[in-house]
Design an enzyme around this catalytic site. Sequence first.
Site, PDB file in Angstrom:
ATOM      1  N   LEU A  11       0.832  -1.202   0.000  1.00 14.34           N
ATOM      2  CA  LEU A  11       0.000   0.000   0.000  1.00 14.34           C
ATOM      3  C   LEU A  11       0.868   1.253   0.000  1.00 14.34           C
ATOM      4  O   LEU A  11       0.681   2.168  -0.814  1.00 14.34           O
ATOM      5  CB  LEU A  11      -0.914  -0.004   1.228  1.00 14.34           C
ATOM      6  CG  LEU A  11      -1.648   1.313   1.540  1.00 14.34           C
ATOM      7  CD1 LEU A  11      -2.627   1.656   0.435  1.00 14.34           C
ATOM      8  CD2 LEU A  11      -2.355   1.227   2.894  1.00 14.34           C
ATOM      9  N   LEU A  12       1.813   1.307   0.895  1.00 13.23           N
ATOM     10  CA  LEU A  12       2.657   2.488   1.032  1.00 13.23           C
ATOM     11  C   LEU A  12       3.624   2.623  -0.142  1.00 13.23           C
ATOM     12  O   LEU A  12       3.687   3.664  -0.809  1.00 13.23           O
ATOM     13  CB  LEU A  12       3.426   2.409   2.345  1.00 13.23           C
ATOM     14  CG  LEU A  12       4.384   3.537   2.670  1.00 13.23           C
ATOM     15  CD1 LEU A  12       3.661   4.877   2.672  1.00 13.23           C
ATOM     16  CD2 LEU A  12       5.054   3.285   4.010  1.00 13.23           C
ATOM     17  N   ASP A  59      15.085  -9.636  -2.366  1.00 11.39           N
ATOM     18  CA  ASP A  59      14.890 -10.145  -1.011  1.00 11.39           C
ATOM     19  C   ASP A  59      15.712  -9.275  -0.063  1.00 11.39           C
ATOM     20  O   ASP A  59      16.934  -9.390   0.004  1.00 11.39           O
ATOM     21  CB  ASP A  59      15.333 -11.605  -0.934  1.00 11.39           C
ATOM     22  CG  ASP A  59      15.162 -12.200   0.457  1.00 11.39           C
ATOM     23  OD1 ASP A  59      14.684 -11.482   1.367  1.00 11.39           O
ATOM     24  OD2 ASP A  59      15.517 -13.377   0.641  1.00 11.39           O
ATOM     25  N   ALA A 108       7.885  -3.695   5.286  1.00 13.10           N
ATOM     26  CA  ALA A 108       7.774  -4.085   6.696  1.00 13.10           C
ATOM     27  C   ALA A 108       6.781  -5.228   6.821  1.00 13.10           C
ATOM     28  O   ALA A 108       5.919  -5.417   5.954  1.00 13.10           O
ATOM     29  CB  ALA A 108       7.319  -2.906   7.555  1.00 13.10           C
ATOM     30  N   THR A 158       3.642  -6.050   8.706  1.00 17.55           N
ATOM     31  CA  THR A 158       2.687  -5.169   9.390  1.00 17.55           C
ATOM     32  C   THR A 158       1.491  -5.885  10.010  1.00 17.55           C
ATOM     33  O   THR A 158       0.727  -5.261  10.741  1.00 17.55           O
ATOM     34  CB  THR A 158       2.152  -4.107   8.414  1.00 17.55           C
ATOM     35  OG1 THR A 158       1.518  -4.766   7.296  1.00 17.55           O
ATOM     36  CG2 THR A 158       3.290  -3.226   7.883  1.00 17.55           C
ATOM     37  N   TYR A 212       4.957  -6.171  16.928  1.00 19.86           N
ATOM     38  CA  TYR A 212       5.092  -5.271  15.790  1.00 19.86           C
ATOM     39  C   TYR A 212       5.676  -3.928  16.227  1.00 19.86           C
ATOM     40  O   TYR A 212       6.658  -3.445  15.657  1.00 19.86           O
ATOM     41  CB  TYR A 212       3.735  -5.070  15.116  1.00 19.86           C
ATOM     42  CG  TYR A 212       3.721  -3.947  14.104  1.00 19.86           C
ATOM     43  CD1 TYR A 212       4.455  -4.033  12.929  1.00 19.86           C
ATOM     44  CD2 TYR A 212       2.964  -2.788  14.329  1.00 19.86           C
ATOM     45  CE1 TYR A 212       4.454  -3.000  12.005  1.00 19.86           C
ATOM     46  CE2 TYR A 212       2.958  -1.758  13.412  1.00 19.86           C
ATOM     47  CZ  TYR A 212       3.699  -1.863  12.248  1.00 19.86           C
ATOM     48  OH  TYR A 212       3.689  -0.836  11.343  1.00 19.86           O
ATOM     49  N   LYS A 232       9.365  -2.276  15.274  1.00 22.39           N
ATOM     50  CA  LYS A 232       9.478  -1.004  14.571  1.00 22.39           C
ATOM     51  C   LYS A 232      10.288   0.012  15.383  1.00 22.39           C
ATOM     52  O   LYS A 232      11.050   0.808  14.819  1.00 22.39           O
ATOM     53  CB  LYS A 232       8.090  -0.453  14.252  1.00 22.39           C
ATOM     54  CG  LYS A 232       7.320  -1.264  13.215  1.00 22.39           C
ATOM     55  CD  LYS A 232       7.989  -1.243  11.847  1.00 22.39           C
ATOM     56  CE  LYS A 232       7.795   0.094  11.153  1.00 22.39           C
ATOM     57  NZ  LYS A 232       8.366   0.099   9.773  1.00 22.39           N
TER      58      LYS A 232
END
Length: 305
Positions: A11-12, A47, A71, A73, A135, A139
Site C-alpha cells: 500500500l505504502l 529479497d 515491513a 505489518t 510489531y 518497529k
Amino acid sequence: MRVVVTGGSGLLGSNLALEFCRRGHQVTALYRQHRFLVDDVAAVPCDLTNPGEVSRLLARSKPDWIVHCAAATNLEWCEAHPGECLRINAEVPGEIAALARSIGSGMVHISTDAVFDGVAGGYRETDRPAPVNQYGRSKALGEASVMREMPAALILRTNIYGWSLQPKTSLAEWALALLQRGLAVPGFRDVTFAPVLVNSLAGWTLELIDAGRSGIFHAASRDHASKCDFLRELAGVFELDLSLVRESSVADSPLTAPRPRTTWLRCDKLAATLARPLPTIREGLENFRALGESGFANRLKAAAA
C-alpha cells in the site's frame, strides 16, 4: 532525483512510487513476491533479508535517496513469528541504512504510531516509545538501528490508508467495499488514531527531502477520531448509510495481539516545516474519494501483474 522505494507492491510503497514518478523523479521499486507493472517505474524483485542482494542492487542503481517502506505489518503474524518479525522490521532497516551511508545516499525510513503504548495519545517526536506488541517493538528497534547506522536519516511515524495495489486492502478500502454492498461494518469505539491518506504522506516526504530535513517527524491528520467515527466519516464522504457502521470494542473482537488504544500523533513539527496546516481526516477522505473517481485506483490495481 533517483529514488529506490522498498516494499514497492505494498500500500505504502506502490503509492509512494507512483507519486514520486508523477513528480518527475526516476523511481526503482523493489518487491519480494507481488510483481507489478507501472509505466516509468522500474519494478525489481529483491529479497531485503539478503544483504548481498540488496548491496549489489543499490550499487547498480546508485540512488540519491532510499525510501524504506517494506515491513511486516500484520500484528497477529508478528506475534506468532517474533524472530522473522525482528529480522524484517528491526535488522533490515539498519542494514539498508548502513548501505545507504556507504554509497552516499539519503534515507527515509517509514515507521508507525504503534511504537507508543496508546495510554495518553497526542504523542510528540520527543516522547519515549513504549510499544505493547511485537510489531511495535520491532518497529521501535528498527528506528534505533537506522539512527545508529545513519544519524542523518529521516524517520516518519504515521498511520496510513489509501487505494491498494494488492487484494490486501487498507481499513478505508475494506470498509468502503462492505458499505457499498449495504453490509454492516464494525468500528472500534475504543481505538483512537489520526490516519492520513498515503498520497499526502508521499508529497510531504518529497518536501522534507527537498528541505534537507533529518530526524523524526510525525506525519498524520490534523485531527483524530475513534475508528468508529473514522468509518462514519468515510460513509458520509461517499454518501453511504452511516447506520451501517456499528460500534464495537477491540476487546470483543477475535484479534489476539495486544493493541494500543490511543495512538494519535501531534504533528506541529511537520506543519511548521511545511508552513501550512495539515489536512483534517475529512479532507483526506474527500481526496481519497476524488482519487477513486479520477481512475487512479483502477490504474493502480491494473498494475498488479
